[in-house]
Design an enzyme around this catalytic site. Structure first.
Site, PDB file in Angstrom:
ATOM      1  N   ASP A  34       0.815  -1.379  -0.189  1.00 50.26           N
ATOM      2  CA  ASP A  34       0.149  -0.036   0.071  1.00 50.26           C
ATOM      3  C   ASP A  34       0.861   1.121   0.119  1.00 50.26           C
ATOM      4  OD1 ASP A  34      -2.288   1.387   0.050  1.00 50.26           O
ATOM      5  OD2 ASP A  34      -2.686   1.084   2.035  1.00 50.26           O
ATOM      6  N   ASN A  73     -10.973  -2.343  -5.499  1.00 50.57           N
ATOM      7  CA  ASN A  73     -10.159  -1.304  -6.288  1.00 50.57           C
ATOM      8  C   ASN A  73     -10.703  -1.201  -7.925  1.00 50.57           C
ATOM      9  OD1 ASN A  73      -6.899  -2.733  -4.981  1.00 50.57           O
ATOM     10  ND2 ASN A  73      -8.100  -0.682  -4.384  1.00 50.57           N
TER      11      ASN A  73
HETATM   12  C1  IPE Z   1      -5.711  -2.581  -0.277  1.00 51.05           C
HETATM   13  O1  IPE Z   1      -5.270  -1.422  -0.292  1.00 51.05           O
HETATM   14  C2  IPE Z   1      -5.659  -3.329  -1.644  1.00 51.05           C
HETATM   15  C3  IPE Z   1      -4.028  -3.533  -2.206  1.00 51.05           C
HETATM   16  C4  IPE Z   1      -3.113  -3.273  -1.551  1.00 51.05           C
HETATM   17  C5  IPE Z   1      -4.175  -4.257  -3.351  1.00 51.05           C
HETATM   18  P1  IPE Z   1      -6.255  -0.031  -0.613  1.00 51.05           P
HETATM   19  O2  IPE Z   1      -5.327   1.101  -0.873  1.00 51.05           O
HETATM   20  O3  IPE Z   1      -7.136  -0.222  -1.712  1.00 51.05           O
HETATM   21  O4  IPE Z   1      -7.042  -0.144   0.866  1.00 51.05           O
HETATM   22  P2  IPE Z   1      -7.746   0.884   1.336  1.00 51.05           P
HETATM   23  O5  IPE Z   1      -9.046   0.952   0.712  1.00 51.05           O
HETATM   24  O6  IPE Z   1      -7.011   2.031   1.540  1.00 51.05           O
HETATM   25  O7  IPE Z   1      -8.255   0.096   2.844  1.00 51.05           O
HETATM   26  C1  IPE Z   2      -1.284   0.251  -3.459  1.00 49.86           C
HETATM   27  O1  IPE Z   2      -1.112   1.701  -3.507  1.00 49.86           O
HETATM   28  C2  IPE Z   2      -1.589  -0.318  -4.851  1.00 49.86           C
HETATM   29  C3  IPE Z   2      -3.085  -0.814  -4.916  1.00 49.86           C
HETATM   30  C4  IPE Z   2      -4.065  -0.770  -4.229  1.00 49.86           C
HETATM   31  C5  IPE Z   2      -3.378  -1.276  -6.411  1.00 49.86           C
HETATM   32  P1  IPE Z   2      -2.361   2.742  -3.568  1.00 49.86           P
HETATM   33  O2  IPE Z   2      -2.690   2.741  -4.985  1.00 49.86           O
HETATM   34  O3  IPE Z   2      -3.547   2.239  -2.480  1.00 49.86           O
HETATM   35  O4  IPE Z   2      -1.435   3.776  -2.955  1.00 49.86           O
HETATM   36  P2  IPE Z   2      -2.496   4.854  -1.808  1.00 49.86           P
HETATM   37  O5  IPE Z   2      -2.710   4.367  -0.746  1.00 49.86           O
HETATM   38  O6  IPE Z   2      -3.597   5.728  -2.418  1.00 49.86           O
HETATM   39  O7  IPE Z   2      -1.352   5.902  -1.463  1.00 49.86           O
HETATM   40 MG    MG Z   3      -4.120   2.506  -0.686  1.00 50.36          MG
END
Ligand code: IPE
Ligand code: IPE
Ligand code: MG
Length: 258
Positions: free
Chosen positions: A27, A75
């Site tokens: 993340d 996502n």
């Molecule tokens: C969780 O990250 C999913 C992945 C890392 C693929 P998100 O960034 O989507 O999680 P939330 O929505 O902030 O909890």
């Molecule tokens: C994790 O990074 C990757 C996926 C969830 C696909 P994020 O895209 O969630 O990045 P933040 O949390 O918005 O910084």
């Molecule tokens: Mg995230």
């Protein structure tokens, strides 16, 4: 100076007590990119480097299973442009990494609602999974279009169908049977789960499988996560006492008897 950055954690790890399975919620790609005035996609692209680092890092010391949360069922609700960029990046990465997987004797596996992925991704994924299926050093599992509530709901449905058809009785429905109906069938539960970016939540990841997993959270954003950070997490894990509901005295007694 004695900051955590300068400690070589690899040397501190006891390789006889490694977690067999490590799961990671990768993340913070978006925030990492934004902090530098770049687009979120730039963060995703740089996240691939960290995937390589941890895959190599795990294989090097002898971890048998690494599961990476790459795309959740939730996502899909992100802006269309970001979703397609992520799918394209996934497609390109799978294609590029096959050589490294083969060279390092790593098997690629996927969990999640794979049917929701674009056809090209499914095809690439299936090809690499097939090509690496006999590799034995480590299994790298990508959680793609993965949602644990969906996984559990699907498991309940499949068991209900078997019950209705008389293939299973009520008394036979056990924790083992539940586990056998999950995407992770045959895999050990993760002993260690790491989440980067300072968020302290599970976000619909492996709800059943994480029941007794040790959780490790770091403030680092995913693209800046290194092999040494991975080793630091493992070192931290090795300094914990896993009690599984018992008392510390019981655990110590078990250790001296073994
Ligand atoms: C969780 O990250 C999913 C992945 C890392 C693929 P998100 O960034 O989507 O999680 P939330 O929505 O902030 O909890
Ligand atoms: C994790 O990074 C990757 C996926 C969830 C696909 P994020 O895209 O969630 O990045 P933040 O949390 O918005 O910084
Ligand atoms: Mg995230």
């Amino acid at each position: 100076m004695n900051t955590s950055e300068e400690i070589a954690y690899k040397e501190k790890i006891d390789t006889t007590r490694l977690p067999e399975h490590i799961a990671i919620i990768m993340d913070g790609n978006g925030r990492w990119a934004k902090a530098q005035g770049k687009h979120r996609i730039f963060g995703h692209k740089n996240g691939v480097k960290a995937v390589r680092e941890v895959t190599e890092g795990c294989a090097e010391i002898g971890v048998k299973h690494l599961t990476l949360y790459a795309f959740s069922t939730e996502n899909w609700n992100r802006p269309k442009m970001e979703v397609s960029a992520l799918m394209e990046l996934l497609f390109l990465t799978i294609g590029k990494e096959i050589k490294t997987l083969q060279k390092n004797n790593i098997r690629l596996n996927a969990i999640g609602h794979i049917h929701s992925l674009p056809e090209s991704n499914r095809k690439a994924l299936t090809e690499v999974m097939e090509a690496t299926k006999n590799n034995t050093r480590m299994t790298l599992t990508l959680a793609l279009s993965y949602g644990s509530r969906e996984e559990l709901t699907e498991a309940a449905k499949k068991i209900a169908i078997d019950f209705k058809a008389g293939r299973i009785t009520l008394d036979e429905i056990s924790q083992q049977i539940m586990g056998d109906h999950l995407y992770t069938k045959g895999m050990p539960d993760p002993e260690l789960m790491i989440r980067t970016s300072g968020e302290h939540r599970i976000s619909n990841f492996l709800l059943w499988q994480l029941a007794y997993t040790e959780l490790y959270f770091t403030e680092k954003f995913w693209p800046e996560f290194t092999k040494n950070d991975l080793y630091q997490a493992i070192y931290d894990f090795q300094n914990r006492e896993r009690r599984f509901g018992m008392t510390s005295e019981q655990i110590n007694e078990q250790l001296t008897n073994n």
